[in-house]
Design a protein around this motif. Structure first.
Motif, short mmCIF file in Angstrom:
data_model
loop_
_atom_site.label_atom_id
_atom_site.label_comp_id
_atom_site.label_asym_id
_atom_site.label_seq_id
_atom_site.Cartn_x
_atom_site.Cartn_y
_atom_site.Cartn_z
N LEU A 1 0.83 -1.21 0.00
CA LEU A 1 0.00 0.00 0.00
C LEU A 1 0.86 1.25 0.00
CD1 LEU A 1 -2.87 -0.96 2.49
CD2 LEU A 1 -3.02 -0.73 0.00
N TRP A 2 1.98 1.20 0.73
CA TRP A 2 2.89 2.35 0.75
C TRP A 2 3.40 2.66 -0.65
CZ3 TRP A 2 4.70 6.14 3.88
CH2 TRP A 2 5.81 6.86 3.40
N TYR A 3 3.92 1.66 -1.34
CA TYR A 3 4.50 1.90 -2.66
C TYR A 3 3.44 2.28 -3.69
CZ TYR A 3 9.01 0.41 -0.95
OH TYR A 3 10.20 0.34 -0.26
N ILE A 4 2.24 1.75 -3.54
CA ILE A 4 1.14 2.15 -4.42
C ILE A 4 0.77 3.61 -4.16
CG2 ILE A 4 -1.31 1.81 -4.93
CD1 ILE A 4 -0.83 -1.20 -4.38
N LEU A 5 0.69 3.98 -2.87
CA LEU A 5 0.36 5.36 -2.51
C LEU A 5 1.38 6.35 -3.07
CD1 LEU A 5 -1.34 7.43 -0.90
CD2 LEU A 5 0.17 7.01 1.05
N ILE A 6 2.66 6.01 -2.99
CA ILE A 6 3.69 6.92 -3.48
C ILE A 6 3.57 7.13 -4.98
CG2 ILE A 6 6.19 7.23 -3.77
CD1 ILE A 6 5.13 7.70 -0.94
N VAL A 7 3.23 6.09 -5.73
CA VAL A 7 3.03 6.23 -7.17
C VAL A 7 1.82 7.13 -7.43
CG1 VAL A 7 2.35 5.02 -9.28
CG2 VAL A 7 4.14 4.07 -7.81
N ILE A 8 0.74 6.90 -6.70
CA ILE A 8 -0.46 7.73 -6.86
C ILE A 8 -0.14 9.19 -6.54
CG2 ILE A 8 -2.76 8.22 -5.93
CD1 ILE A 8 -3.08 5.20 -5.50
N GLN A 9 0.58 9.40 -5.45
CA GLN A 9 0.91 10.76 -5.02
C GLN A 9 1.79 11.48 -6.04
OE1 GLN A 9 -1.22 11.79 -2.90
NE2 GLN A 9 0.03 12.26 -1.11
N SER A 10 2.78 10.80 -6.57
CA SER A 10 3.65 11.43 -7.56
C SER A 10 2.90 11.69 -8.86
CB SER A 10 4.90 10.58 -7.81
OG SER A 10 4.55 9.27 -8.22
N ASN A 11 1.92 10.84 -9.17
CA ASN A 11 1.11 11.08 -10.37
C ASN A 11 0.18 12.27 -10.18
OD1 ASN A 11 0.22 10.28 -13.07
ND2 ASN A 11 -1.71 9.73 -12.07
N LEU A 12 -0.34 12.46 -8.96
CA LEU A 12 -1.17 13.62 -8.67
C LEU A 12 -0.38 14.91 -8.83
CD1 LEU A 12 -3.18 12.35 -5.55
CD2 LEU A 12 -4.07 12.79 -7.86
N ILE A 13 0.88 14.89 -8.42
CA ILE A 13 1.73 16.06 -8.60
C ILE A 13 1.97 16.29 -10.09
CG2 ILE A 13 4.07 16.96 -8.28
CD1 ILE A 13 2.32 17.24 -5.84
N ARG A 14 2.22 15.22 -10.81
CA ARG A 14 2.46 15.34 -12.25
C ARG A 14 1.25 15.94 -12.97
NH1 ARG A 14 3.13 10.54 -16.69
NH2 ARG A 14 1.21 9.90 -15.66
N SER A 15 0.06 15.57 -12.51
CA SER A 15 -1.16 16.06 -13.15
C SER A 15 -1.65 17.39 -12.58
CB SER A 15 -2.28 15.02 -13.04
OG SER A 15 -2.59 14.77 -11.67
N GLY A 16 -0.97 17.86 -11.54
CA GLY A 16 -1.31 19.16 -10.96
C GLY A 16 -2.43 19.14 -9.94
N ASN A 17 -2.81 17.97 -9.47
CA ASN A 17 -3.90 17.86 -8.49
C ASN A 17 -3.31 17.96 -7.08
OD1 ASN A 17 -6.21 17.30 -7.02
ND2 ASN A 17 -6.89 15.67 -8.39
N ILE A 18 -2.94 19.16 -6.71
CA ILE A 18 -2.24 19.37 -5.44
C ILE A 18 -3.16 19.15 -4.25
CG2 ILE A 18 -0.79 20.95 -4.14
CD1 ILE A 18 0.29 20.15 -6.89
N SER A 19 -4.42 19.53 -4.37
CA SER A 19 -5.37 19.41 -3.27
C SER A 19 -5.55 17.96 -2.85
CB SER A 19 -6.71 20.02 -3.67
OG SER A 19 -7.66 19.86 -2.64
N LEU A 20 -5.81 17.08 -3.81
CA LEU A 20 -5.97 15.66 -3.49
C LEU A 20 -4.67 15.06 -2.98
CD1 LEU A 20 -7.77 13.18 -3.39
CD2 LEU A 20 -7.26 12.77 -5.82
N HIS A 21 -3.56 15.52 -3.51
CA HIS A 21 -2.25 15.05 -3.06
C HIS A 21 -2.08 15.33 -1.56
CE1 HIS A 21 2.15 14.38 -3.15
NE2 HIS A 21 2.21 15.43 -2.34
N LYS A 22 -2.46 16.53 -1.13
CA LYS A 22 -2.33 16.89 0.27
C LYS A 22 -3.28 16.06 1.14
CE LYS A 22 -0.81 21.67 -0.45
NZ LYS A 22 -1.16 23.10 -0.25
N THR A 23 -4.48 15.82 0.64
CA THR A 23 -5.46 15.04 1.41
C THR A 23 -4.99 13.60 1.59
OG1 THR A 23 -7.28 16.39 0.55
CG2 THR A 23 -7.84 14.24 1.47
#
Length: 224
Positions: free
Chosen positions: A54-76
């Motif tokens: 789950l940790w490694y999946i979360l990190i991929v999701i988080q870095s993809n959110l940054i790549r797509s510019g979705n900062i709000s969801l990234h912070k949540t």
């Protein structure tokens, strides 16, 4: 102040994706090729493995959110990393205690000790620097790198190669961050220096203490 999306976010996404593939591939390959060498199945093994994935999946999701510019969801979503980090530390310690009686228990616990120490330090640095994008993303990457060694070891084992090859493979992955910094900025970021130094020191201490009788006696007494 730079935004969370600054400085080549796509490269971090792809690097985390590679790490995720190595983690899944390493444990999957070893399970297929050497099922007889898997640790005894138990609740803590499944729990620790689930939290790590789950940790490694979360990190991929988080870095993809940054790549797509979705900062709000990234912070949540970032708040959930606190629970996962706590789970990794607690279950990691539990794994060391439960499996210390195995033939490789001393080696496992020694490696695990410095993985967990660096994981805690680097996560603390990542969390306290969460509003400093260039520091935060590097520290979070090093958090993942600090715990990737068991997967690399299983890749080497699954390929029937010398088990010590997992150490230089780990070092190469860690050094990628410095190479990336130099290519992007012509200098190595302070967070990269700290993350690289901590993991390399952890590797050095681990290799030294695996041959240290006093350390073994200490762990024997501690684990009871």
């Amino acid at each position: 102040m730079k935004t969370l999306s600054s400085s080549r976010p796509a490269s971090y996404f792809y690097f985390h994706l590679i790490i995720l593939v190595l983690v899944f591939g390493g444990f999957g390959l070893n399970a297929l090729v050497h099922p007889d060498k898997l640790p005894p199945t138990s609740g803590i093994v499944y729990l620790h493995g689930l939290i790590m994935f789950l940790w490694y999946i979360l990190i991929v999701i988080q870095s993809n959110l940054i790549r797509s510019g979705n900062i709000s969801l990234h912070k949540t979503l970032g708040k959930s990393s606190l629970l996962l980090a706590l789970g990794i530390v607690v279950s990691g310690i539990w794994m060391s205690v439960v499996h210390y009686s195995r033939p490789d228990g001393f080696v496992f616990s020694t490696i695990n000790t410095f993985i967990l120490i660096n994981f805690i330090i680097l996560f603390y640095l990542a969390w306290t620097n969460r509003f400093r994008a260039e520091y935060h993303k590097r520290y979070m990457t090093f958090v993942s790198l600090s715990a990737v060694f068991p997967a690399l070891g299983r890749i080497i084992l699954g390929l029937n190669l010398n088990q010590y090859l997992s150490v230089p493979l780990w070092v190469v992955l860690v050094l990628v961050m410095g190479v990336h910094d130099f290519q992007a900025q012509k200098k190595i970021h302070p967070a990269t220096k700290i993350g690289t130094g901590l993991i390399l020191l952890g590797i050095a201490f681990t290799l030294i203490l695996m041959e240290n009788a006093a350390w073994k006696a200490f762990l024997d007494q501690l684990m009871g």
